[in-house]
Scaffold this motif. Structure first.
Motif, PDB file in Angstrom:
ATOM      1  N   LYS A 127       0.872  -1.199  -0.052  1.00 47.51           N
ATOM      2  CA  LYS A 127       0.104  -0.051  -0.112  1.00 47.51           C
ATOM      3  C   LYS A 127       0.847   1.257  -0.077  1.00 47.51           C
ATOM      4  O   LYS A 127       0.386   2.373  -0.315  1.00 47.51           O
ATOM      5  CB  LYS A 127      -0.885   0.013   1.255  1.00 47.51           C
TER       6      LYS A 127
ATOM      7  N   TYR B 201      -4.681   4.776 -11.423  1.00 55.11           N
ATOM      8  CA  TYR B 201      -5.732   4.076 -10.762  1.00 55.11           C
ATOM      9  C   TYR B 201      -7.079   4.630 -11.070  1.00 55.11           C
ATOM     10  O   TYR B 201      -8.321   3.927 -11.285  1.00 55.11           O
ATOM     11  CB  TYR B 201      -5.400   4.186  -9.269  1.00 55.11           C
TER      12      TYR B 201
ATOM     13  N   ARG C  77     -10.172   2.256 -12.388  1.00 52.08           N
ATOM     14  CA  ARG C  77     -11.501   1.899 -11.894  1.00 52.08           C
ATOM     15  C   ARG C  77     -12.818   2.721 -12.645  1.00 52.08           C
ATOM     16  O   ARG C  77     -13.841   2.078 -12.472  1.00 52.08           O
ATOM     17  CB  ARG C  77     -11.477   2.358 -10.332  1.00 52.08           C
TER      18      ARG C  77
ATOM     19  N   ALA D 143      -3.861  -1.308  -8.387  1.00 54.86           N
ATOM     20  CA  ALA D 143      -5.148  -1.530  -7.715  1.00 54.86           C
ATOM     21  C   ALA D 143      -4.933  -2.792  -6.690  1.00 54.86           C
ATOM     22  O   ALA D 143      -5.692  -2.560  -5.652  1.00 54.86           O
ATOM     23  CB  ALA D 143      -6.102  -1.920  -8.738  1.00 54.86           C
TER      24      ALA D 143
ATOM     25  N   ARG E 218      -3.580  -0.826  -3.767  1.00 56.86           N
ATOM     26  CA  ARG E 218      -4.244  -0.121  -2.978  1.00 56.86           C
ATOM     27  C   ARG E 218      -5.352  -0.872  -2.329  1.00 56.86           C
ATOM     28  O   ARG E 218      -5.891  -0.497  -1.203  1.00 56.86           O
ATOM     29  CB  ARG E 218      -4.801   0.979  -3.832  1.00 56.86           C
ATOM     30  N   GLU E 219      -5.785  -1.954  -3.040  1.00 58.06           N
ATOM     31  CA  GLU E 219      -6.900  -2.470  -2.386  1.00 58.06           C
ATOM     32  C   GLU E 219      -6.718  -3.825  -1.717  1.00 58.06           C
ATOM     33  O   GLU E 219      -7.619  -4.483  -1.074  1.00 58.06           O
ATOM     34  CB  GLU E 219      -7.956  -3.318  -3.777  1.00 58.06           C
TER      35      GLU E 219
ATOM     36  N   TYR F  36      -4.917  -6.489  -2.035  1.00 54.28           N
ATOM     37  CA  TYR F  36      -4.560  -8.138  -2.664  1.00 54.28           C
ATOM     38  C   TYR F  36      -3.351  -8.421  -2.575  1.00 54.28           C
ATOM     39  O   TYR F  36      -2.911  -9.765  -2.661  1.00 54.28           O
ATOM     40  CB  TYR F  36      -5.233  -8.247  -3.899  1.00 54.28           C
TER      41      TYR F  36
END
Length: 161
Positions: A57, A69, A73, A145, A148-149, A151
């Protein structure tokens, strides 16, 4: 993944120089494909080592991470970055959508359309069965992504075991 231990420093340096040359001059030469594969493998290995060592992150992959990003998205709000589906990414409609997305970065991201390896399953390491080729801007969009998310968060546990 390919075993690169059979190459000496001069061969690797030669590969680096060849990778900077206009690709249209080569055709389908096997030595160029091997050179590209080595470069792609090195990039994948380096990136995996990075996201396995630090909190993903906190990583900034480019100066344009926020823009990449946001636009990713906006264009792909339901895209599953956790587990990529190659077949869905390669439909004619998906290819056209990706082409439109990628071309926004042609003048902004160096080598935006260079072939790059990406992991299919974000929870697993790079392997022959867990990787596919995408263009660099797809790699950046998906990995930004994933970072930041959350995963890629579990990868530090994999590398420590």
């Amino acid at each position: 993944m390919a075993d690169l231990s059979g190459f000496n420093a001069n061969e690797i340096q030669s590969i680096g120089g060849a990778m900077q040359t206009d690709a249209s001059k080569y055709g389908n030469r096997e030595d160029v494909e091997i050179q590209w594969a080595m470069k792609a493998y090195h990039h994948a290995e380096t990136y995996f080592n990075l996201i396995s060592a630090v909190d993903p992150k906190l990583l900034k992959l480019t100066q344009l991470d926020d823009e990449i990003y946001k636009l990713f998205r906006e264009s792909f709000s339901d895209f599953n970055v956790e587990l990529l589906n190659e077949d869905e990414m390669k439909t004619p409609a998906a290819k056209e959508k990706w082409r439109q997305f990628c071309n926004q970065f042609e003048k902004k991201v160096e080598d935006f359309n260079m072939g790059t390896l990406i992991r299919l399953d974000s929870k697993k390491e790079f392997s022959e069965s867990n990787s596919t080729i995408v263009v660099r801007i797809q790699f950046l969009a998906i990995e930004i992504a994933r970072n930041r998310e959350g995963y890629n968060d579990g990868l530090r546990k994999i590398s420590k075991s």
